[in-house]
Every structure is written in C-alpha cells, then in structure tokens.
Design an enzyme around this catalytic site. Structure first.
Site, PDB file in Angstrom:
ATOM      1  N   GLU A  95      46.418  36.700  32.805  1.00 53.40           N
ATOM      2  CA  GLU A  95      45.287  37.567  32.472  1.00 53.40           C
ATOM      3  C   GLU A  95      44.542  37.151  31.195  1.00 53.40           C
ATOM      4  O   GLU A  95      43.366  37.448  31.038  1.00 53.40           O
ATOM      5  CB  GLU A  95      45.777  39.013  32.374  1.00 53.40           C
ATOM      6  CG  GLU A  95      44.693  40.076  32.357  1.00 53.40           C
ATOM      7  CD  GLU A  95      43.843  40.134  33.627  1.00 53.40           C
ATOM      8  OE1 GLU A  95      44.252  39.570  34.666  1.00 53.40           O
ATOM      9  OE2 GLU A  95      42.751  40.728  33.571  1.00 53.40           O
TER      10      GLU A  95
ATOM     11  N   GLU B 228      40.764  35.626  26.398  1.00 54.94           N
ATOM     12  CA  GLU B 228      40.955  36.801  25.542  1.00 54.94           C
ATOM     13  C   GLU B 228      42.446  36.993  25.311  1.00 54.94           C
ATOM     14  O   GLU B 228      43.162  37.431  26.207  1.00 54.94           O
ATOM     15  CB  GLU B 228      40.358  38.035  26.213  1.00 54.94           C
ATOM     16  CG  GLU B 228      38.861  37.978  26.407  1.00 54.94           C
ATOM     17  CD  GLU B 228      38.376  39.081  27.340  1.00 54.94           C
ATOM     18  OE1 GLU B 228      38.215  40.213  26.894  1.00 54.94           O
ATOM     19  OE2 GLU B 228      38.180  38.792  28.536  1.00 54.94           O
TER      20      GLU B 228
ATOM     21  N   GLU C 216      32.771  39.859  39.432  1.00 55.36           N
ATOM     22  CA  GLU C 216      33.809  39.031  38.811  1.00 55.36           C
ATOM     23  C   GLU C 216      34.367  38.097  39.864  1.00 55.36           C
ATOM     24  O   GLU C 216      34.720  38.527  40.958  1.00 55.36           O
ATOM     25  CB  GLU C 216      34.981  39.882  38.289  1.00 55.36           C
ATOM     26  CG  GLU C 216      34.662  40.827  37.165  1.00 55.36           C
ATOM     27  CD  GLU C 216      35.897  41.607  36.703  1.00 55.36           C
ATOM     28  OE1 GLU C 216      37.039  41.159  36.944  1.00 55.36           O
ATOM     29  OE2 GLU C 216      35.710  42.678  36.101  1.00 55.36           O
TER      30      GLU C 216
ATOM     31  N   LYS D 204      44.267  40.720  25.827  1.00 54.02           N
ATOM     32  CA  LYS D 204      44.175  41.522  27.057  1.00 54.02           C
ATOM     33  C   LYS D 204      45.556  41.972  27.497  1.00 54.02           C
ATOM     34  O   LYS D 204      46.550  41.282  27.262  1.00 54.02           O
ATOM     35  CB  LYS D 204      43.551  40.690  28.181  1.00 54.02           C
ATOM     36  CG  LYS D 204      42.049  40.668  28.153  1.00 54.02           C
ATOM     37  CD  LYS D 204      41.490  40.194  29.482  1.00 54.02           C
ATOM     38  CE  LYS D 204      41.241  41.372  30.419  1.00 54.02           C
ATOM     39  NZ  LYS D 204      40.656  40.928  31.686  1.00 54.02           N
TER      40      LYS D 204
END
Ligand code: NAG
Ligand code: NAG
Ligand code: NAG
Ligand code: NAG
Ligand code: NAG
Length: 494
Positions: free
Chosen positions: A332, A321, A271, A324
């Site tokens: 985030e 997203e 990541e 999250k």
C-alpha cells in the site's frame, strides 16, 4: 550591479518562470493522476506541481482539501478533482449548513482567491466498499445532495460537478462475463438514486479498478490477463473478446448502467495502477509493464469494447506514501510512479521519445545511515524490541518476503529497520541509539534491489547552522517584502 537593474533582471526571470508552466503542458496529451499526501515527509507542493507539469499531467485528484496542495495548483493549468474523506459524510449529510461551510472554505475560497481549477468534487472514497459493512450507506446520498445544493448556492453549480468514487465491488456479474453486470442487490436502489441525481446535475461516475488486487486476491488469476499486451486466453462475451481485466471490469459497470437505464452516464477511472514493493507481484518490472501499457492506451485515445471513446484515467499514484495504512497489504505504501522524493522508479515512454522527468529542487539530509553496530550481537535480548520500535514509527514494508529487501541477511535486515527510523526522524541525534546496538555510517549499505534511503531535508533536523553568510532578521524582512512585491507585480503584468 546596480540594485534597480538587478531587480529588473530578476523580474524578467520571474516572468519566464510564471509563463513556463503553461508552455510545458501544450502539445502533451492529457494525463491524470492521484496525489496523496499520507507521508511522513511530503514533497513540497510547489515541487509536486512542477513534477506534474513536467510530465504532462493536466488533471489531478486529491483525497482531501489540503490547503498547501490546492494553493500550489492555483493558476497551474491543472484541473482538480477534490475528494471528501468518508469521515465527513455523516456531518455533511446531517445539514446543508455544514455542506455550505465545507464548500465555502474548501472550494469557493480556492477557486476565487487562488485560481484553482476545481472541476469535480468527489464525495467520499469508495463508501460502499464491502469491508466497510454499510457504515456509509445512509450518509453518502444525502451528503451528495447537500454538497450539490451548496455548490449551486455558491454560484459554482455550472463549473464544479459531483462524482462519487466507487470500488469495483459495487457491481458484479452473475454470468462470469461483463454483459451480465449489475449492481450488488443490496445497494442497487441506492445506486440508481445516486446515479440519477448525479446525471440530472451534470455529474459523473468514478470507478476504481485494480488488476493488481485481482492477482493479489487470487493466486490462480492468469497473470497476463492483468496486462494490456498479455497472452492470456481471452474471455469471450458474445461478439466481444476481452483480453485484459481492466476492459472487462469497466464494461461490467457499463452493462450494469445500461440495465438500469443509464447507458450514456459518463464514467471515469478514478484509480488504477501497480505497486513496486511489498509483495511478490509488486515489483518494478510488472509495474513498468502495467503503467506503460496504461499510458500507451491513454495516448492512443483507446476506450473499452463497450465504450470505445476514451475516458479520463487517474493513475494511482503519483508518489509513494510512507505513512499510509498497510491494512490492505504491505504494497500500500508503494503505488507511486515516482519514489517518495520524486525520483524515477523505472523509465516510462511518455511519447515522442520523452521519458519521465524527476522532481527538481529536492534537498536531502547528509549521506549518513544508521546501521547495526559491528560489535552488536544478533542474540542481544534488546534487539527484537528495538526493531519493532523502529518499524512502528518508520516504514519497514520493503523487508517482507518477495519485497525489494526480502533477501537481506539478518544483520542487514536489522540495519534496514534502524536506518528507516533514523531517516524518518530526520537523522536526529538520539535517533540512532537503540541500546547501543547501532552506529552511524557514511558508507551506503544499499544492496541489489534494496535501497537504504536518505530522507529529504525538510528543515526539521537539529544540526546547528553556522552564522556565516546568514542574513540578519531585518535584511530577511526587507528581502521578503521586495520578493512579495515583485511576485505581485509579476503576476499582474506577465
Ligand atoms: C475542509 O476540508 C478539510 C479536509 O477535507 C477539512 O478538514 C475541513 O474541516 C474542511 N473545512 C470545513 C469548513 O468543513
Ligand atoms: C441505515 O438506515 C436504515 C433505515 O433507516 C437503518 O435500518 C439502518 O440501520 C441504517 N444503517 C446504518 C449503518 O446506520
Ligand atoms: C508487453 O510490454 C512490455 C513493455 O511495455 C514488454 O516488456 C513485454 O515483453 C510485453 N509482453 C508481451 C507478451 O508482449
Ligand atoms: C527481517 O525483518 C522483518 C521485519 O522485522 C522480519 O519479518 C523478517 O523475518 C526478518 N528477516 C530476517 C532474515 O531476519
Ligand atoms: C551504552 O554505552 C555506553 C558507553 O559504553 C554506556 O554508558 C551505556 O550504559 C550503554 N547504554 C545501554 C542502554 O546499554
């Protein structure tokens, strides 16, 4: 048109579609990314797979065995690293049977029935993160051993290898430079055992590195050192000058590996990326600068000073997203190279003059927004409770200081929260009520960097459909039958 001829034309079209994917990937250098699905409205897996192919991603990492995602990846030409969430570590560690079951259901079936090209299983996700306080310290290694045994038993030992994605906090340096790197003393023996086991079985190490978080955690961190073309003072380590934190961080791990006798252990970056919202340093300009630099490096086949041969780098993440956890911070939910709906946030030069390609075939709800009613008062006693209700179900992380909607005035701020809820609830009838403080409008309230979104239409809303042009149930069934038949024939012949 004659029925038979029409199906023949259709069949040809299908052939073209089926073959199109593999063409898209040829001639494009390999790119890898993370595909997370913690969204209130995930893009349909087939659209995501097309998005991956159109942009030349030929490797993808999933955080869990999402059946929809895996099926869509079948026969796509895209290699998969399949994650196992940390909650599964204890049960997998407790018995080989559980591991065999997991492999049978989540690996073997997708490899054999759907042709998914699973290359790695990633056991746990940053299990030794300091903030987990040793919660997964005892279960990770036995889980790895059981999954390995299960893969071998399933006849997949050669094809599917193991890895464990680690946070960069598993190692540290006592000399402030990469050559001083070693594993955290309390997990050093464990790390050595795991790496030896992975290495003996053809596995690899995966490390997650976040220059953005270095900057987020330390306001004195030199901004330019986070980027690849920055002008920060280099960190000098013997004969090597480090000009960016990714190289320095990666090489700290390489030094740790060398010290423990694993100088040739393969390492990939699991990541790395940059968010576009939710913090002062999370914005489109910096994300574009970081990811452009990252993609340029990947294309140039560049490694680090200690590991000059390039390695796989999985960008985090493909899409935003909105569901999250925001424990790490408001940013985030905004790590995507693409927005939640697969639209482009910022251009990226993908080489040979190509730019990013947006997702295709996305459907949206009506162009309607829920906003604060003009006659409603900012001092209405019901207002605070309405906002917190809206934001507890919907994503309001763009409203914070320094974020894309941080400059809104108080009324627009309320409207943003109401709209976020309305869209998340698929524009349902009762979803724009808020004690009569809200009203539906067809005028887009977006301003400057602040985008009032329209949600994708996933067929969840209640609006009645007119029966005009609708097919009867039996017509639907025969159409479905013919389609299935055609797809089957096509996939055999094409
Ligand atoms: C397969 O994986 C999913 C997600 O990781 C999990 O929920 C499920 O329990 C797994 N199946 C088995 C049989 O372990
Ligand atoms: C891990 O195992 C050790 C040794 O058996 C034990 O002392 C420790 O409490 C365990 N840690 C956790 C978090 O379960
Ligand atoms: C680094 O590259 C970005 C674009 O990729 C560019 O906008 C920026 O000006 C460059 N910075 C330096 C210091 O060269
Ligand atoms: C906007 O809303 C957010 C979230 O409810 C809140 O933190 C912020 O203080 C508000 N700003 C203004 C100007 O009202
Ligand atoms: C909203 O307005 C309607 C009509 O004006 C009224 O009947 C209703 O009581 C109001 N509801 C609330 C919660 O204020």
């Amino acid at each position: 048109m004659n029925m038979g001829f029409r199906y023949f034309v259709w069949f040809l079209l299908l052939c073209i579609i089926v073959n199109d994917g593999s063409l898209a990937i040829k001639g494009v250098l390999g790119l890898a990314c993370n595909w997370g699905t913690r969204s209130t409205h995930p893009l349909s897996p087939n659209i995501v797979v097309k998005l991956l192919k159109d942009n030349g991603f030929n490797k993808v990492k999933l955080f869990e065995a999402d059946p929809g995602a895996l099926k869509a990846l079948g026969k796509s030409g895209i290699q998969v690293m399949l994650g196992i969430p940390n909650e599964f570590l204890a049960p997998l560690a407790s018995s080989v049977r559980v591991a065999e079951e997991w492999v049978a259901r989540n690996v073997s079936s997708f490899v054999s029935s759907f042709g998914v090209d699973i290359r790695y299983v990633a056991v746990g996700n940053e299990p030794f993160l300091k903030t987990y306080k040793d919660k997964f310290v005892n279960s990770t290694f036995p889980a790895i051993q059981n999954i390995q045994a299960a893969l071998i038993k399933a006849g997949l030992g050669r094809q599917v290898k193991l890895t464990v994605p680690l946070n960069a906090d598993v190692y540290e340096t006592d000399t402030d430079v990469p050559s001083g790197g070693n594993f955290r003393p309390e997990i050093q023996d464990l790390m050595v055992s795991i790496i030896k086991f992975l290495s003996d079985n053809g596995g690899i190490l995966t490390i997650n590195i976040y220059p953005f978080l270095s900057l987020y955690a330390d306001p004195h961190f030199p901004l330019d050192y986070a980027f690849f073309n920055g002008s920060a003072a280099p960190v000098v380590d013997g004969s090597i000058s480090y000009t960016n934190v990714l190289d320095a961080n990666f090489d700290t791990l390489i030094s740790a590996l060398e010290k423990n006798g694993f100088s040739s252990m393969p390492v990939v970056v699991g990541e790395v990326g940059w968010p576009t919202d939710g913090d002062t340093h999370a914005n489109v300009e910096l994300a574009q600068r970081f990811n452009q630099g990252l993609f340029d490096r990947v294309r140039a086949g560049q490694g680090t000073p200690k590991r000059p041969t390039p390695t796989d780098i999985y960008v985090f993440a493909l899409i935003d997203e909105d569901a999250k956890s925001i424990d790490p911070g408001n940013f985030e939910r905004h790590w995507g190279v693409f927005n939640y709906d697969g639209t482009i946030k910022y251009p990226l030069d993908m080489g040979k003059g190509r730019n990013l390609v947006a997702a295709k075939g996305v459907k949206y709800l009506a162009r309607e927004w829920c906003v604060m009613a003009p006659e409603a008062s900012l001092t209405d006693p019901n207002l605070p409770q309405s906002i917190s209700y809206a934001c507890s179900y919907a994503d309001c992380t763009s409203l914070g200081y320094g974020s894309s909607c941080g400059m809104l005035d108080a009324r627009s701020n309320v409207s943003y929260a109401f709209n976020a809820y309305y869209q998340t609830m698929d524009q349902r009838k009762g979803a724009c009520q808020f004690n009569n403080l809200s009203v539906v409008t067809t005028k887009d309230p977006s301003q400057d960097t602040c985008r009032f979104q329209i949600m994708m239409d996933l067929g969840k809303h209640e609006k009645p459909r007119s029966s005009n042009g609708q097919l009867s149930r039996s017509q639907m069934n025969s159409l479905l039958f013919v389609t299935v038949l055609l797809v089957l024939i096509t996939s055999i012949i094409c």
